[in-house]
Motif scaffolding. Structure first.
Motif, PDB file in Angstrom:
ATOM      1  N   PRO A 166     -84.905  38.760  46.385  1.00 17.27           N
ATOM      2  CA  PRO A 166     -84.506  40.252  45.980  1.00 17.27           C
ATOM      3  C   PRO A 166     -83.075  40.201  45.492  1.00 17.27           C
ATOM      4  CG  PRO A 166     -84.458  39.663  48.389  1.00 17.27           C
ATOM      5  CD  PRO A 166     -84.786  38.408  47.627  1.00 17.27           C
ATOM      6  N   GLY A 167     -82.944  41.319  44.636  1.00 17.68           N
ATOM      7  CA  GLY A 167     -81.624  41.309  44.030  1.00 17.68           C
ATOM      8  C   GLY A 167     -81.499  42.002  42.683  1.00 17.68           C
TER       9      GLY A 167
ATOM     10  N   THR B  68     -75.854  44.994  48.185  1.00 21.21           N
ATOM     11  CA  THR B  68     -76.617  44.207  47.217  1.00 21.21           C
ATOM     12  C   THR B  68     -76.303  45.021  45.767  1.00 21.21           C
ATOM     13  OG1 THR B  68     -78.243  43.309  48.370  1.00 21.21           O
ATOM     14  CG2 THR B  68     -78.764  43.412  45.922  1.00 21.21           C
TER      15      THR B  68
ATOM     16  N   PHE C 148     -81.396  49.127  52.845  1.00 22.60           N
ATOM     17  CA  PHE C 148     -82.483  48.504  51.940  1.00 22.60           C
ATOM     18  C   PHE C 148     -82.979  46.917  51.695  1.00 22.60           C
ATOM     19  CE2 PHE C 148     -80.587  52.560  50.847  1.00 22.60           C
ATOM     20  CZ  PHE C 148     -81.229  53.241  51.197  1.00 22.60           C
ATOM     21  N   THR C 149     -83.861  46.483  51.255  1.00 25.83           N
ATOM     22  CA  THR C 149     -83.760  44.860  51.056  1.00 25.83           C
ATOM     23  C   THR C 149     -82.601  44.270  50.411  1.00 25.83           C
ATOM     24  OG1 THR C 149     -86.072  45.364  50.846  1.00 25.83           O
ATOM     25  CG2 THR C 149     -85.406  43.214  50.315  1.00 25.83           C
ATOM     26  N   PRO C 150     -81.990  43.629  51.250  1.00 25.45           N
ATOM     27  CA  PRO C 150     -80.635  43.080  50.856  1.00 25.45           C
ATOM     28  C   PRO C 150     -80.885  41.664  49.905  1.00 25.45           C
ATOM     29  CG  PRO C 150     -80.787  42.329  52.770  1.00 25.45           C
ATOM     30  CD  PRO C 150     -82.102  43.068  52.660  1.00 25.45           C
ATOM     31  N   ALA C 151     -80.007  41.130  49.087  1.00 26.18           N
ATOM     32  CA  ALA C 151     -79.918  39.770  48.336  1.00 26.18           C
ATOM     33  C   ALA C 151     -79.876  38.754  49.707  1.00 26.18           C
ATOM     34  CB  ALA C 151     -79.001  39.713  47.408  1.00 26.18           C
ATOM     35  N   ILE C 152     -80.980  38.653  50.438  1.00 30.35           N
ATOM     36  CA  ILE C 152     -80.765  37.743  51.695  1.00 30.35           C
ATOM     37  C   ILE C 152     -80.706  36.304  51.311  1.00 30.35           C
ATOM     38  CG2 ILE C 152     -83.407  37.309  51.640  1.00 30.35           C
ATOM     39  CD1 ILE C 152     -81.023  37.311  54.506  1.00 30.35           C
TER      40      ILE C 152
ATOM     41  N   ARG D  69     -89.316  58.050  50.631  1.00 31.52           N
ATOM     42  CA  ARG D  69     -87.925  57.600  49.832  1.00 31.52           C
ATOM     43  C   ARG D  69     -87.732  58.382  48.657  1.00 31.52           C
ATOM     44  NH1 ARG D  69     -86.293  51.376  50.300  1.00 31.52           N
ATOM     45  NH2 ARG D  69     -86.234  52.130  52.467  1.00 31.52           N
TER      46      ARG D  69
ATOM     47  N   GLY E  10     -79.379  45.242  42.069  1.00 29.90           N
ATOM     48  CA  GLY E  10     -79.524  45.927  43.144  1.00 29.90           C
ATOM     49  C   GLY E  10     -80.975  45.912  43.768  1.00 29.90           C
ATOM     50  N   SER E  11     -81.393  46.478  44.869  1.00 31.28           N
ATOM     51  CA  SER E  11     -82.765  46.581  45.338  1.00 31.28           C
ATOM     52  C   SER E  11     -83.463  47.646  44.567  1.00 31.28           C
ATOM     53  CB  SER E  11     -82.857  46.815  46.722  1.00 31.28           C
ATOM     54  OG  SER E  11     -82.721  48.232  46.908  1.00 31.28           O
TER      55      SER E  11
END
Lengths: 358, 358
Positions: free
Chosen positions: B195-196, A58, A233-237, B90, B59-60
């Motif tokens: 997200p993103g 992402t 890590f949380t992706p741009a799903i 983290r 990015g996240s």
């Protein structure tokens, strides 16, 4: 009225992407999401042409470029970077920030890379060569397969790493067959999605060389989780779901799609030359991602862009040292056939306005 | 039927975000885009509560965390990191990857940070303290203002850097007033976007300390271009436009929004406790971002999640060492009032199913 995007990224979205992006939020964990994630990674293996691995990050294409340089090379290692535009210069900047010994091969910003010249810089101490397939800032498509072959002949251990950001999906690409080791692309170009996702491909030699780098851009970490359909890590799903939808229809007809994009780009050049405009790339090295022309005599870039905007078209000027010298028109994005005819009619009127011909 | 997302990110989208995301692609350059970009940065200054600077990264949230650690600290510098959950851990991992001397303060994963205990680790040689405001993995909201005050008393030079990923927009936050130096948040949490995007805030002391770091995550580079409304690299412009649309309506009523989210979260706890469920956070330290409960005796996390899914609700289990021990329900996302009543009716039925009560 919003103008049509004829910029070399972002581009007009694929209708399947728009449909997904208009939908509700999905979650990125769980079996359904993992299946989508894995399908996209498999689709990218086909698109990149590799039996190795593909990864999603992402971030923009630049994030992917840094992830490759960071993971594949260690500070102090020597890399050769032919610099012939803004994006090949970015390779050099990223390599320098990584602490590599960067051997810049300075070229005209408009030149196509000559395989012999690039290979002549590669000796046994060179760890890699950083290449730009489609140099978006000049409209040049570089002969990366030929370069890779010559580089290999000089030093079979040197990794060949390729920026395919604006070539993937519009120009033929085949990581393994072309003798390349790693490549990077971005969502907002040939795949016709919004920006926000980088695509990485790693061949077997690159996979062997890969080491941890930083934290967020650490491909070694991603390689541990992505084969299970999960980003670290949380992706741009949302973009990944959109990529899945577009890949489903694009991949089965990829060769035809690439031929069409090349034909459209060639038509832009033919039309432009009829109006007396001079192409930036040398003949035979035109990237299908964008047509680039030198500004008409006595015209500044803003006036050219305004003439296109007057026709409802957003185009791009030059970047870096080509700012104020060239303009660029891209048909990478999605258009219905009848829209395309309208686009060309408008481009022709804009060409007429800026050249004063016809 | 797609279940409603009651996960602590991603969450149900704000309708204004959905409207923007359903639209055509915009370009990220040009005056109109620069105005949107600048409006979002200004809106974030209000949300973070700082007279300093805010930055956007594609990015996240993790990308933003690394950008702060990389830009604010140099390898070898000492940082104190209280570890009381997956996200504070983290911080420690990122600091370690950056080559910092990391002093971990190990705590129960469920504890709230005690300002005195944290400050006791801070001497004149400590360059910074990395804090987690809302520890999403445990549902704890840490008293960061009190901690910052005690840290300052020990060492006025130490930077206080805060992960506000799931607190911004749902819990009161005020970087300058709380004596914090830098903070990071993410788009898929309290702002109700996909997200993103990562949001960064830098107070005056952090701005003074900031140095170049890497390439893509280099906030010093972004600080040069973002005040002109341009990211250094192609940003997730669609998400930025969506952020603009949501901030426009959210900021004027932010205090009310935060009070509502806190009330909804408290209602989850009240309801859960009526069913005999035990909250994870200590009383008085509940984050409004998510309610966290210990699993009912003899029930595994998958069975609990299945009971909620049976009601059309997607919830989250535990992470890291809390996997298989807790479950989490979040109402950070967007719901219409009548949907909320339906959500609570379903949550109550799921509580009944997993506890066997009523």
């Amino acid at each position: 009225m919003r103008p049509w995007l004829l910029t070399p990224g972002p581009v007009e979205l694929h209708p399947r992407a728009r449909l997904v992006l208009a939908g509700p939020q999905r979650h990125h964990r769980g079996e359904a999401a993992a299946r989508v994630f894995s399908r996209v990674r498999e689709g990218l293996k086909a698109a990149f042409g590799t039996a190795g691995e593909t990864l999603l990050l992402t971030g923009s294409g630049t994030a992917g470029m840094e992830a490759l340089v960071g993971g594949l090379f260690r500070p102090g290692e020597r890399v050769v970077v032919p610099v012939s535009g803004k994006f090949s210069e970015r390779w050099a900047e990223i390599a320098l920030a990584r602490g590599l010994a960067v051997e810049r091969l300075e070229l005209e910003w408009s030149a196509a890379l000559d395989p012999e010249t690039v290979a002549s810089r590669v000796d046994k101490n060179v760890a890699g060569v950083l290449l730009t397939h489609s140099e978006t800032s000049t409209g040049v498509l570089n002969p990366i397969a030929e370069i890779a072959a010559r580089v290999r002949a000089q030093n079979p251990e040197a990794l060949v790493v390729v920026d395919a950001v604006t070539s993937l999906f519009v120009a033929p690409f085949a990581l393994d067959e072309m003798g390349l080791d790693a490549a990077v692309a971005g969502s907002q170009k040939g795949l016709m999605l919004p920006p926000g996702l980088a695509f990485l491909a790693l061949g077997p030699r690159a996979l062997k060389r890969l080491e941890p780098y930083g934290y967020y851009l650490d491909l070694a970490r991603e390689l541990k989780t992505q084969p299970r359909g999960q980003a670290a890590f949380t992706p741009a799903i949302n973009l990944i779901e959109a990529a899945d939808a577009v890949l489903e229809v694009l991949l089965p007809e990829l060769a035809g799609h690439q031929a069409e994009k090349a034909a459209l780009n060639a038509r832009l050049y033919t039309l432009g030359e009829a109006y007396g405009l001079r192409p930036v790339p040398p003949e035979g090295f035109e990237s299908p991602a964008t047509a680039a022309f030198w500004l008409p005599e006595g015209m500044d870039a803003e006036a050219v862009k305004a003439a296109f905007l007057n026709e409802g078209l957003l185009i791009a000027g030059g970047q870096g040292r080509l700012k104020g010298k060239i303009f660029r028109i891209s048909l990478m994005g999605y258009f219905e056939p009848e829209q395309l005819e309208e686009v060309f009619a408008r481009v022709e009127r804009a060409f007429g306005a800026i050249t004063g011909r016809f």
